[in-house]
Design an enzyme around this catalytic site. Structure first.
Site: not given
Ligand code: GRF
Length: 211
Positions: A20-22, A116, A118, A159, A188
């Site tokens: 969940g960091s994003n 998405n 990647h 992708d 990201e």
């Molecule tokens: C990220 O590296 C993203 O690019 C990929 O999955 C990962 C998710 O990381 N699709 P987080 O859960 O957002 O930390």
């Protein structure tokens, strides 16, 4: 106070034991920049995913769409999601750590409304089985000088949807896939919220119809 009727509404989809960091980076970017964007809700598929703690801290509602809950309602994942999207009037579906393949019917219905992220420079290092540390390991093993981040529309294949934005990063001299992952993740966390904000503002859009 923001006019909630004019909010650009997004949903975040995650699956498995998503970190969940994003998700957190997006939520913080919205709030720090006081954007007219609202994370309406988060979808998770595993009740033990660490992302839940982040949602609780951020005060964002989440729905658990796991087998048990879906069976109780006699719905598929996509059917339940469709109901939630309709209820919340969502504008954009944001995949963040979502490893499942969405059905092609669903994807076609929402074309150009699902994105998405990647952790590599697509079309290299994408496709089935290319996720998480596997991506960074493949990049490391290939001894590439550069890796990066790709944000793309989602189509029915893994992708391969149209790339919205990419950022390259130099990885020369890094000593492990973990070091690459760390450097890429920082990008990201900046790039994904920026793209979402630009989509909300209608700054990015494609006229050619391809996705
Ligand atoms: C990220 O590296 C993203 O690019 C990929 O999955 C990962 C998710 O990381 N699709 P987080 O859960 O957002 O930390």
């Amino acid at each position: 106070m923001k006019d909630k009727t004019k909010m650009f509404k997004i949903v975040i989809l995650s699956s498995g034991k998503s970190r969940g960091s994003n998700f957190q980076a997006i939520a913080e970017y919205i709030s720090n920049n006081n954007l007219n964007i609202q994370i309406s809700f988060l979808v998770i598929t595993n009740p033990n995913a660490p992302i839940i703690k982040r949602a609780e801290r951020l005060g964002i509602k989440y729905y658990l769409l796991n087998k048990k809950n879906l069976q109780k309602e006699h719905l598929s994942f996509e059917e339940k999601l469709e109901i939630l999207l309709e209820q919340h009037k969502v504008n954009l579906i944001v995949l963040a750590g979502f490893m499942r393949k969405l059905s092609s019917d669903f994807v076609y219905k929402h074309k150009k409304r699902i994105i998405n992220i990647h952790p590599a420079l697509l079309p290299k290092y994408g496709g089935k089985g290319m996720y998480g540390m596997r991506v960074h390991k493949a990049v490391f093993d290939a001894k590439d000088d550069y890796s990066g981040v790709s944000v793309h529309y989602v189509n029915a294949e893994y992708d391969t949807g149209k790339i919205i934005k990419q950022e390259k990063v130099c990885i020369k001299g890094l000593n492990s896939p973990e070091e690459i992952a760390e450097k890429v993740l920082k990008i990201e966390h900046r790039l994904y919220p920026e793209v979402i904000a630009e989509l909300a503002e209608n700054i990015i859009h494609y006229q050619d119809g391809s996705w």
